[in-house]
Structure formats: C-alpha cells, structure tokens
Write a protein that holds these residues in place. Sequence first.
Motif, PDB file in Angstrom:
ATOM      1  N   LEU A 265      42.300   8.163   4.362  1.00 58.35           N
ATOM      2  CA  LEU A 265      43.239   7.140   4.828  1.00 58.35           C
ATOM      3  C   LEU A 265      44.544   7.199   4.036  1.00 58.35           C
ATOM      4  N   GLU A 267      45.746   9.865   2.597  1.00 63.17           N
ATOM      5  CA  GLU A 267      46.451  11.085   3.010  1.00 63.17           C
ATOM      6  C   GLU A 267      47.182  10.876   4.334  1.00 63.17           C
ATOM      7  N   LEU A 268      46.508  10.199   5.281  1.00 63.76           N
ATOM      8  CA  LEU A 268      47.130   9.940   6.580  1.00 63.76           C
ATOM      9  C   LEU A 268      48.370   9.077   6.422  1.00 63.76           C
ATOM     10  N   LEU A 271      51.212  11.044   4.951  1.00 61.13           N
ATOM     11  CA  LEU A 271      51.812  11.914   5.959  1.00 61.13           C
ATOM     12  C   LEU A 271      52.797  11.119   6.822  1.00 61.13           C
TER      13      LEU A 271
END
Lengths: 312, 377
Positions: A265, A267-268, A271
């Motif tokens: 989560l 990392e998302l 991004l």
Amino acid sequence: VNLQERRLIFVTGKGGVGKTTVAAALARQAAASGRKVLLCEADRSGALCRVLGVPSLAFDPSPIRSNVVGAAAGRLHACSIDTEASLRQYVKLYLRLPVITKLTPIAKTLDFVATAAPGVREILTVGKVCHEVRTGGYDLVVVDAPSTGHALSLLTVARTIHDAVPAGPLRGQTTWMLDILNDEARAGVVVVTTPEELPVTETTEFITKMRDDIARSGTGTPIAGIVINRLVAEPFTRTDAVRFAALASAPPAEAVRVVAAAQLLVELRDLAVANLGLLPADVPQLVLPEIHGDNALATVDALVAHLDQELS
Amino acid sequence: VTDLAPLLASHDLMFVCGPGGVGKTTTSAALALRVALTTDRRVLVVTVDPARRLADALGLRIQGNDPIGVRLPRRSAGRLDAAMLDTRAAWDALVMRHAPDKRVRERLLANPLYTTVTERFGLSHEYIAMERVHELRQAGTYDLIIVDTAPMANAVDVLDAPDRMIDFFSSRLVRWLTVPAGSRLTAAASRPFTTMAERLLGAGFLADIIDFFSLLSTMESGFARRATEVKEILHAADTTFVAVTTPEAGPLAQMIVLEGALRRRGLPLGALVVNRVLAENLASDKLRDEAARVMAGNDRLQQRAAVGALELHERAKSHQHAVASIRERHQLPDSPLVATIPLRVGALADTAALDELASHIVTRLPRPRTPRTDRQD
C-alpha cells in the motif's frame, strides 16, 4: 481551487478518469449551496443521466426533479447538447430564416457537414453553452466537455471562426461568445486526472497546449484548476511508512501478511505521489478521494460532501 | 494460468482494444516482444499513442510513419519492429497513391480544408489506422502484426471506419457538392442550403469545401475499392481481437459494451486480458484473520498496518470477484480466453520487465521453425 466565483466551468480530462462524475459533483455542490446551476452534457454520451438519477436529458434545460443532493430545491438544471437541435435554435434565433420545414432535409446531411467542415459541431455546442450563460440566468454553468483530445478544438473554435470570418452575423455571434469564454475571472477549464501515469501526462500536455494557445493569441479560456480524482486515502503517516519498511525487513511471525500488504500500500501510494509530481506546479489542485462501490449516485453524493468541506 | 500462445500462433493480425488507461499499449508491446523472443516470427507492433515510458522500455524513439527495429537479445530468433501512426503522413501517402494526376494531387494537398479534415475529421484517424495496417500486411514483411487501437470510445469507430468511408463517398451530400457548380446553384431544392451555408460560413469557405470534395471525388473509385479491402481484413480468418480491461467498475462496464459491439459485427474476441489485478493471496481469509488478530493485540504500529492491509484486502476481493464473473460469462468452448496480469508497482524499465509482464499470459509458445539454442526463461 477558486471555483466559487466562476460562472462557466468546462470539465475535461483523459477518458475514464471520472470527468462526468466530477462535473456532476461540482454542479450539485454549487446547487446545494444555493446557486442556480446548469449542467450540460456536450458529447451526448448519456453518461450524465446516471449521475443525476434521471432517465434522460433534453436539449432544453430543465430542472432535475430526482431526490439527489443539490436537486431538492429545484436549483439544479441539466441539458444534453444535440448539434442538430442547436443548429435549429441558432437559425431560428439569429438568422431569422424560415426554418423547421426547410431545415429537415439539411438536418439529415448535417452529420456529414459537421464532420467534414471543421468546427461546425464544436461551434454549435459552444454556441449553445454561451447562449445559456447569457440568457439562462444561471449563477453557474458546468459543461461535461469531451476528453482532452477533443476539448481543445471546442475551447478554441469560437476564436478560430472569429479570426477566419471577416464579417457578417457569424462574426457578430462569436464576438459576444468570446467575451463569455475568455472572461479571465468568470470562465475556466477544470482538468480531471487520476494519480496514474497516462492521465497525468495527458493533463500536463493539455495544459501546456492551452497555455501556448493563450500565449500565441493573447486570449483564451483560463485553466481554473486540476481535480485529482480517486486518490487512495493515505492510511499511514510518512514516519509509519519508514517504520513499515523496517518491519518488513524482519517481519514478526504473527503479522507477516499484514506487514507485506501494508508495504504494498505504501509503494502504491508512493507511485501515485510520484506521478502527481509531474503535474504543472502552478495550477491549483483539488483532491477527491477514491470512493468504493459501483453506485454512481452514491459516489457523486460522497464527492459533493467532500467538495463542501474543500470549497468552504 | 491462461495461455495466449495458441492464439498468437494461429493468427497473423491481432487488434488490442479496450477502455483508455488500462494498459493496452503495454500489453500489445509485451505480447509482441514475447513472440519475437521465443519464436522465429517477424513481429510488428503498431501503436497509436505510445507512452514515453513504453518507447523507453522498447529502447527506441518512435517517430514518423515507418517501423523501427527493436533491439532484442542477441540470440533471439524472431524480429520485432514498432511503428506509430502518423495520420497526416499516411493521408499524404494515400493521396499520392490515388490521385489521378499531379494537378489534383497538388491542389488537394494545398486546399486549406485538407489539413483540418485529415487531422480532425473524426473518421480520418480510425480509417487511416486500418488502411495502414492493410498496407503493412500486404507488404508481407511481417508474420504477425499487433495493433494497439485507440481507447474504447473510438474502438468501435475503428471497426466501422471502412464502412463509413464507403458510405461517405456515396452520400447524397458529397454527390451534390461535387456536381458542376452552375447546375448546383440553380437547383431549386438546394437553394435554402446554399443560402444558409453561405450566411453561416461565408461564400469563400463554401467554395473551399466544394473544391475539396470535388478533388477528393476524383479518387473515389480507388478509395472505395481500398476501403472494401480494408474492411475484409477485419473479418479474415487469421485476424483476432484481444480486449484489455482492469478489474475496476468503470472499465469493466465499458468492456461489456465492447464485447457487444464485436459480437454484433461478427468479429471474434480471441481473449480478454484483465490487467493490474491485486494478487490472490491479498484476497485470502488468511490475511483477513491475521489482521483481525493484530487488531486485537496491542502493537500500535502493527495495528495501523492492519488497517491498511484490510483496505487492500477488500480491493483484492473485488478484483477476484470481477475476474470470476468474467470467467463465468465466458465458459463456452468458443468463448474468448480469459487471462490476468498482476498489478505491478514501478516502471517498465526495459524489455526484460515487459517480457516478465507477458509471461503471465503467454507461457508456452510453439517451437521455432528453425533450430536454435535456448536462451531465456
């Protein structure tokens, strides 16, 4: 994003980012806060009905009678712009030609003329919008405009024709339309994006093109802001994110799955933030959260509530 | 795992379509790359709008209308080229080919409407994409062409473009516009139109329009024949369609519309790829139960992680649900294959990353026709 003083807002964005939903939310929020609002569908996609809770929309603006937020007081109006009907109205109002009967065979071929002669479709659409701004007595007109690829020609067609046509009734029409469209304080374009790479790139490119066009010609409809739609709520603080990373390197046996999921989560989210960093920094942004569920009406309701907080 | 290898092996033209932003371009490039890496086929991927990162991943800057070779690992048996569609250049080529003489060609290219019509005419881009594919196919340089089509809203237009082009040339309006000027202006029936058009557009503009269509109509027979040929490639036995979606509500709804559009036209949907699916283990009860235990404990940091994990768990469940319902819809023997690509975080940095992505939907490929030493996998 300063939207409160605008009386004409074009909502555009890459296909699939939630343009129609955002347009409906902006219009419903304004109506709920006491303004008389018109929401126009410019592409006849039929998508507006779904977010307004009505079976269909007519060419002539009519009050929305469903019981959605913003409609209750009868201040919310909507219409779907049909180029053929728009041409009829134009001919009747401004050219004073004896219409309806003689227009019928022409209307059949209008489709071809409209696709072949550049700008006909666009000018008829934008003409109707300006006509409503001028004569409809609305505090705000929100246009659910075509996607970024086609919005530029819609937004610049009035000036193109104004510059190309030397004299006559059409030039006269475009003069007052331009006064409305290029009113720096009261007209504006809202670009909707999601925190994904392609929509962000397209948004940035669109804004650059609009600005280049304004720089070249001296006038144009200003960019009012960017709406970042469907941003997944930040569940953690930055400090948490760092701690999770540490935790993930040696996850406790009782929380292996939880830590891995939390890590993903983070990392998302990182991004999404990196993608959003590519947006032009000097355009005001408004963030709308991701709303779960597939009920279009409920999604707009949630966004209206969110806008209420953001804009007040 | 659903394998698209047989589908790729048995067709020489593949249209990849779907809603905007679901990863069509990436999927097209990944499929093309996989075939080029593991067979000896010569593959072309034609993209309408490559994201910069994709061009980077393929290691090239695609410009102009001509295919460019993609650098592959040294011992690859196949070949991969990539091309982008340049609408204007392709139209110019078409005019060059079909114009009856130099005079028509030059007048058409110089007509002020030509630029706007070719660049903005709704039909122009879609038709020219099909036309270009036809041309590349006829050239016989490639064994497989994968076409990354424009987003959903226009996907149906691509399918109908040849028909609409044929209709356009035979329409009454074009016929009327292209009859000699004298008889047109005196024809009583057309007077209201002329009056209105001139009042709206000005006489000069109308003259440009008429000139443009007159010039265009000299190419009618060549154009119409060509459009018919172009239409035939859509229905050819070795042509297939692949639809790409994500497991989110919006794209899923558009996918159903697209499936219907293909079915009504009798065009075969070979496969349906669901892209960016959250991993199955995130949807499992094990994650949910573990999160519940963590919540009941007293580690604050782990509890905050569990809140996030549960949110992701819900999303993953809705993804699995979406995939299951698509599978349910396509259970017949002649139904399209349903394949999934897991969500990945981070850029597609190189061809290796693209190939990894493809490995989720293409596992085995038929052995190359020429013997070669094994590389990769």
